[in-house]
Design a protein around this motif. Structure first.
Motif, PDB file in Angstrom:
ATOM      1  N   ARG A 294     -28.177  17.884  26.125  1.00 14.54           N
ATOM      2  CA  ARG A 294     -27.168  17.094  25.431  1.00 14.54           C
ATOM      3  C   ARG A 294     -25.927  16.907  26.307  1.00 14.54           C
TER       4      ARG A 294
ATOM      5  N   THR B  50     -34.295  18.940  26.848  1.00 14.99           N
ATOM      6  CA  THR B  50     -34.203  19.848  25.705  1.00 14.99           C
ATOM      7  C   THR B  50     -34.580  19.065  24.445  1.00 14.99           C
ATOM      8  N   ARG B  51     -34.817  19.786  23.409  1.00 19.30           N
ATOM      9  CA  ARG B  51     -35.107  19.149  22.131  1.00 19.30           C
ATOM     10  C   ARG B  51     -33.942  18.264  21.714  1.00 19.30           C
TER      11      ARG B  51
ATOM     12  N   GLN C 201     -40.108  17.276  26.322  1.00 17.29           N
ATOM     13  CA  GLN C 201     -39.432  18.463  25.799  1.00 17.29           C
ATOM     14  C   GLN C 201     -40.041  19.761  26.327  1.00 17.29           C
ATOM     15  N   ILE C 202     -39.157  20.647  26.762  1.00 14.47           N
ATOM     16  CA  ILE C 202     -39.583  21.952  27.267  1.00 14.47           C
ATOM     17  C   ILE C 202     -39.053  23.028  26.325  1.00 14.47           C
TER      18      ILE C 202
ATOM     19  N   THR D 170     -41.274  24.717  21.147  1.00 16.26           N
ATOM     20  CA  THR D 170     -41.979  23.661  20.428  1.00 16.26           C
ATOM     21  C   THR D 170     -42.287  22.486  21.358  1.00 16.26           C
TER      22      THR D 170
ATOM     23  N   SER E 106     -27.507  24.237  27.346  1.00 13.56           N
ATOM     24  CA  SER E 106     -26.790  25.466  26.985  1.00 13.56           C
ATOM     25  C   SER E 106     -27.627  26.722  27.236  1.00 13.56           C
TER      26      SER E 106
ATOM     27  N   GLN F 250     -34.852  29.128  22.549  1.00 15.90           N
ATOM     28  CA  GLN F 250     -36.046  28.297  22.330  1.00 15.90           C
ATOM     29  C   GLN F 250     -36.346  27.416  23.541  1.00 15.90           C
ATOM     30  N   HIS F 251     -35.308  27.073  24.283  1.00 17.15           N
ATOM     31  CA  HIS F 251     -35.529  26.294  25.508  1.00 17.15           C
ATOM     32  C   HIS F 251     -35.958  27.222  26.648  1.00 17.15           C
TER      33      HIS F 251
ATOM     34  N   ASN G 103     -23.488  23.378  34.492  1.00 19.18           N
ATOM     35  CA  ASN G 103     -22.914  23.341  33.150  1.00 19.18           C
ATOM     36  C   ASN G 103     -21.403  23.531  33.270  1.00 19.18           C
TER      37      ASN G 103
ATOM     38  N   ASP H  69     -19.125  19.482  36.108  1.00 22.25           N
ATOM     39  CA  ASP H  69     -19.483  18.382  35.214  1.00 22.25           C
ATOM     40  C   ASP H  69     -20.594  17.584  35.907  1.00 22.25           C
TER      41      ASP H  69
HETATM   42  C1  LIG Z   1     -37.695  26.469  15.560  1.00 24.67           C
HETATM   43  C2  LIG Z   1     -36.920  25.826  16.677  1.00 24.67           C
HETATM   44  C3  LIG Z   1     -37.601  25.388  17.784  1.00 24.67           C
HETATM   45  C4  LIG Z   1     -36.900  24.821  18.853  1.00 24.67           C
HETATM   46  N1  LIG Z   1     -37.608  24.418  19.955  1.00 24.67           N
HETATM   47  C5  LIG Z   1     -36.933  23.959  21.036  1.00 24.67           C
HETATM   48  C6  LIG Z   1     -37.624  23.595  22.239  1.00 24.67           C
HETATM   49  O1  LIG Z   1     -38.853  23.674  22.338  1.00 24.67           O
HETATM   50  N2  LIG Z   1     -36.893  23.150  23.297  1.00 24.67           N
HETATM   51  C7  LIG Z   1     -35.529  23.047  23.259  1.00 24.67           C
HETATM   52  O2  LIG Z   1     -34.939  22.647  24.252  1.00 24.67           O
HETATM   53  N3  LIG Z   1     -34.856  23.356  22.129  1.00 24.67           N
HETATM   54  C8  LIG Z   1     -35.524  23.802  21.026  1.00 24.67           C
HETATM   55  N4  LIG Z   1     -34.820  24.108  19.887  1.00 24.67           N
HETATM   56  C9  LIG Z   1     -33.375  23.776  19.824  1.00 24.67           C
HETATM   57  C10 LIG Z   1     -32.501  24.797  20.511  1.00 24.67           C
HETATM   58  O3  LIG Z   1     -32.182  25.817  19.588  1.00 24.67           O
HETATM   59  C11 LIG Z   1     -31.182  24.155  20.986  1.00 24.67           C
HETATM   60  O4  LIG Z   1     -30.549  23.526  19.900  1.00 24.67           O
HETATM   61  C12 LIG Z   1     -31.370  23.127  22.101  1.00 24.67           C
HETATM   62  O5  LIG Z   1     -32.177  23.653  23.140  1.00 24.67           O
HETATM   63  C13 LIG Z   1     -30.016  22.749  22.655  1.00 24.67           C
HETATM   64  O6  LIG Z   1     -30.150  21.710  23.571  1.00 24.67           O
HETATM   65  P1  LIG Z   1     -29.040  21.446  24.686  1.00 24.67           P
HETATM   66  O7  LIG Z   1     -28.885  22.643  25.566  1.00 24.67           O
HETATM   67  O8  LIG Z   1     -29.401  20.162  25.342  1.00 24.67           O
HETATM   68  O9  LIG Z   1     -27.723  21.140  23.835  1.00 24.67           O
HETATM   69  P2  LIG Z   1     -26.416  22.027  23.546  1.00 24.67           P
HETATM   70  O10 LIG Z   1     -26.789  23.349  23.037  1.00 24.67           O
HETATM   71  O11 LIG Z   1     -25.557  21.149  22.746  1.00 24.67           O
HETATM   72  O12 LIG Z   1     -25.802  22.249  24.996  1.00 24.67           O
HETATM   73  C14 LIG Z   1     -25.174  21.288  25.771  1.00 24.67           C
HETATM   74  C15 LIG Z   1     -24.591  21.994  26.995  1.00 24.67           C
HETATM   75  O13 LIG Z   1     -24.064  21.040  27.901  1.00 24.67           O
HETATM   76  C16 LIG Z   1     -22.864  21.512  28.441  1.00 24.67           C
HETATM   77  N5  LIG Z   1     -22.103  20.336  28.871  1.00 24.67           N
HETATM   78  C17 LIG Z   1     -21.374  19.483  28.098  1.00 24.67           C
HETATM   79  N6  LIG Z   1     -20.861  18.493  28.845  1.00 24.67           N
HETATM   80  C18 LIG Z   1     -21.273  18.726  30.122  1.00 24.67           C
HETATM   81  C19 LIG Z   1     -21.058  18.055  31.360  1.00 24.67           C
HETATM   82  N7  LIG Z   1     -20.343  16.908  31.414  1.00 24.67           N
HETATM   83  N8  LIG Z   1     -21.613  18.556  32.478  1.00 24.67           N
HETATM   84  C20 LIG Z   1     -22.350  19.697  32.425  1.00 24.67           C
HETATM   85  N9  LIG Z   1     -22.579  20.381  31.296  1.00 24.67           N
HETATM   86  C21 LIG Z   1     -22.041  19.888  30.154  1.00 24.67           C
HETATM   87  C22 LIG Z   1     -22.229  22.304  27.336  1.00 24.67           C
HETATM   88  O14 LIG Z   1     -21.338  23.281  27.879  1.00 24.67           O
HETATM   89  C23 LIG Z   1     -23.445  22.939  26.666  1.00 24.67           C
HETATM   90  O15 LIG Z   1     -23.713  24.220  27.229  1.00 24.67           O
HETATM   91  C24 LIG Z   1     -35.496  24.666  18.792  1.00 24.67           C
HETATM   92  C25 LIG Z   1     -34.822  25.102  17.659  1.00 24.67           C
HETATM   93  C26 LIG Z   1     -35.514  25.672  16.603  1.00 24.67           C
HETATM   94  C27 LIG Z   1     -34.759  26.135  15.405  1.00 24.67           C
END
Ligand SMILES: Cc1cc2nc3c(=O)[nH]c(=O)nc-3n(C[C@H](O)[C@H](O)[C@H](O)COP(=O)(O)OP(=O)(O)OC[C@H]3O[C@@H](n4cnc5c(N)ncnc54)[C@H](O)[C@@H]3O)c2cc1C
Ligand SMILES: Nc1ncnc2c1ncn2[C@@H]1O[C@H](COP(=O)(O)O)[C@@H](O)[C@H]1O
Lengths: 324, 260
Positions: free
Chosen positions: A208, A234-235, A248-249, A252, A267, A271-272, A286, A304
């Motif tokens: 994200r 990520t999801r 997706q890695i 799930t 982040s 789960q990731h 990050n 960033d």
């Molecule tokens: C049952 C279940 C199964 C799941 N299965 C999976 C799965 O298989 N895979 C998976 O990935 N997730 C899975 N999830 C979701 C997981 O819990 C997280 O919500 C998800 O991985 C978060 O994705 P993210 O790191 O992209 O987003 P976020 O958690 O929102 O993280 C975004 C990160 O980006 C950083 N950031 C922001 N702006 C910038 C920038 N400009 N430059 C650099 N860094 C920046 C932030 O500091 C933050 O650390 C599952 C959840 C559940 C409940």
């Protein structure tokens, strides 16, 4: 009185799942001595699995059978376990925190009127550790009473090796449960597209934190620097529609272990991480120095991605004379 | 016909950057300027409820949240998105409540309301417990499916077919009798944005406020003994210097590892 640890075995397609053996390592770390394994299912397959569990662990095993346990169903598991476990003496009921485990674990806790501590990933001096806020913060937990359900994060402990001692005794009991209210249909495996993970030496993954679909271009250009690369996600990035779910890695999604995994704006939720932690080299970019992804990374870059990736591309072009 | 649907929405801080930990305590302090929003999984649950409402005329969608004063903003957001009524189960302070405590409060309310379908998120993004929906189902004696990635209500509104996402991308398919409780996994739909007409409607709408009489036993039921940043167990190396210096250091590392 010593506390008893119940280990609830999970199985699928006639095989005991590896998370079951991870529970044994967890119980060892918490200092539990009195262990009883419980496995639920229908005859005859379940009895074979119960014997295998007794053989590999040396534990006492209760094998609860019912024709209503032929397929996993939350109500059947809850009712059968409620009938087997007596909470008048201190006990912890240990369950893997999988989609099955977190389905019936809290139900069982509510039915037995005991608390459930979920997604435990570590133990320090008998205190349970679990993640909050995507792993950025850890909570230290002590169950308030003598009994609790503990669900254990898959992959947080190594599966215990098979024990060399004698097989434990297996007690087969019939669970007198009623048919569930739910109708169970066949499992479905949705069609998936190959996005090149199998051949990829390098996977560049977007979270994200890349901020927008436009910035995916940066990720793609970064990936193009390498010969055999693929794009992961990520999801959260898939939910936003930036990439298809085939990318997706995680638990799930797909499990990968490339030579290089670059996590961009991810982040590091457990789960990731469980889908990529065995990659050979992990580089994370990050903006948040406390991001959980840095705990599994070999190289941590607090920057960033919007400004940093262009610098990498520029520098590489300068070095190689090729532009990306 | 039409159904009564209750959606459980939790309010969470938008980012972990604005929270502060109090050493030796289990309290989280939200710094000035902390932005709160609806838990993302609950946005998916709300959207799914609104999609059902569109297919089954006469359906009412209520949104409920347990928390201090600030959570009324997320209830308002649910109304703006299309929920019919909002219910705030207000608790005095910003203390941590166990999943059991939160489920008890919602159960106390839902018992009176008689809902055909209750929807929750699979997990709250802040505490990550994955429990409240299941406990609530047990308290209300409802059949429950977690991690729902697809649902289809029968025409007669008597059963609901759901697909649960389990590990390895497999879907477990079950049919539950109604009334039932579903916890929704992300990706089941694309949550909508509030429409202007709903925003205007929501502006004048009253949120039903219920003061929660929390049993003393529930408040005592504190299991969290401390919060902290994780120890740094990895041997990971933080690259230092200017961004450009980090970029060339990274390229050097990849080159030496024979990846580039
Ligand atoms: C049952 C279940 C199964 C799941 N299965 C999976 C799965 O298989 N895979 C998976 O990935 N997730 C899975 N999830 C979701 C997981 O819990 C997280 O919500 C998800 O991985 C978060 O994705 P993210 O790191 O992209 O987003 P976020 O958690 O929102 O993280 C975004 C990160 O980006 C950083 N950031 C922001 N702006 C910038 C920038 N400009 N430059 C650099 N860094 C920046 C932030 O500091 C933050 O650390 C599952 C959840 C559940 C409940
Ligand atoms: N304080 C709350 N108010 C309303 N709903 C909640 C609350 N806490 C949890 N829930 C619901 O329960 C789901 C799972 O939360 P949890 O068990 O805390 O991970 C959330 O997605 C919400 O739908």
């Amino acid at each position: 009185m010593r506390r008893r640890f119940y280990i609830i075995a999970l199985h699928a397609h006639g095989k005991i799942l590896p998370e079951t053996y991870e529970l044994i390592s967890f119980v060892r770390d918490i200092g539990g001595e009195e262990k009883t394994g419980i496995i639920l299912g229908s005859k005859p397959g379940i009895v074979m699995m119960a014997r295998e569990l007794a053989q590999k662990t040396g534990m006492d095993i209760i094998c609860a059978t019912s024709k209503y346990l032929e397929n996993y169903n939350a109500q059947g598991y809850k009712d059968a376990l409620k009938g087997l476990i007596d909470c008048t003496d201190p006990c912890y009921i240990c369950i893997p925190h999988t989609a099955t485990g977190f389905d019936f674990g809290p139900l069982l806790g509510a039915a037995l009127n005991i608390p459930c501590i979920s997604a435990i990933e570590d133990v320090h001096d008998g205190v349970l550790i679990r993640s909050m806020f995507g792993g950025r913060i850890h909570a230290r937990i002590k169950p308030p009473g003598p009994c609790a359900i503990l669900t254990v994060q898959p992959g947080a402990w190594e599966g215990s090796a098979a024990c060399s001692g004698p097989a434990g005794p297996v007690r087969i009991v019939h669970s007198d449960i009623s048919p569930g209210k739910t109708i169970i249909h066949k499992l479905k495996v949705p069609a998936s597209k190959d996005v090149g993970f199998a051949d990829a030496e390098v996977i560049i993954s977007a979270g994200r934190g890349i901020g927008s679909e436009q910035n995916l271009a940066l990720i793609k250009r970064l990936a193009a620097m390498f010969q055999r690369s693929a794009i992961g996600a990520t999801r959260a990035a898939c939910d936003l529609g930036w990439l298809g779910y085939d990318h997706q890695i995680g638990v799930t999604g797909r499990t990968v272990s490339p030579r290089l995994y670059m996590a961009c704006g991810i982040s590091g939720a457990v789960q990731h991480i469980s889908g990529m932690r065995n990659s050979r080299l992990i580089v994370a970019i990050n903006t948040d120095p406390h991001a959980a992804i840095f705990r599994v990374a070999s190289y941590c870059i607090v920057e960033d991605i919007k400004t940093f990736i262009p610098l990498v591309l520029e520098e590489y072009s300068r070095m190689s004379g090729i532009s990306f | 016909m039409g159904m009564n649907i209750l959606v459980c929405v939790k309010q969470v801080p938008d980012s972990a950057d604005t929270i502060e930990l109090c050493e030796g305590s289990s309290r989280i302090i939200y710094k000035e300027g902390t932005v709160f929003r609806m838990n993302r999984y609950d946005e998916f649950a709300l959207e799914e409820a609104l999609l059902i409402k569109e297919c089954f005329p006469g359906t009412i969608v209520d949104a409920v949240s347990v928390g201090p004063d600030r959570v009324s903003l997320s209830i308002r957001k649910a109304l703006e998105t299309g929920a019919d009524q909002g219910i705030h189960l207000r608790v005095e302070s910003d203390q941590y409540l166990t999943p059991f405590a939160r489920a008890s409060l919602i159960a106390g309310f839902a018992r009176a309301g008689s809902y055909d379908l209750i929807m929750a998120g699979i997990m709250a993004e802040d505490d990550m417990e994955c429990q409240v929906g299941q406990i609530l189902a047990e308290m209300l004696c409802l059949p429950c499916a977690t991690s729902v990635i697809f649902q289809e209500m029968s025409k007669d509104e008597k059963t609901v077919y759901v697909e649960r996402e389990i590990e390895g991308g497999v879907h477990e398919c079950i049919t539950l009798p109604m009334p039932a409780l579903l916890t929704i996994q992300s990706g089941i739909n694309t949550p909508r944005y509030p429409s202007l007409s709903n925003v205007l409607r929501a502006r004048s709408q009253k949120i039903e406020m219920i003061e929660s009489q929390m049993a003393a036993a529930l408040i005592m039921d504190r299991t969290v003994i401390g919060l902290g940043y994780p120890r740094q167990p990895s041997a990971g190396e933080y690259l230092e210097g200017t961004p450009a210096a980090k970029a060339s250091a990274l390229l050097k590392i990849l080159h030496e590892a024979a990846i580039l």
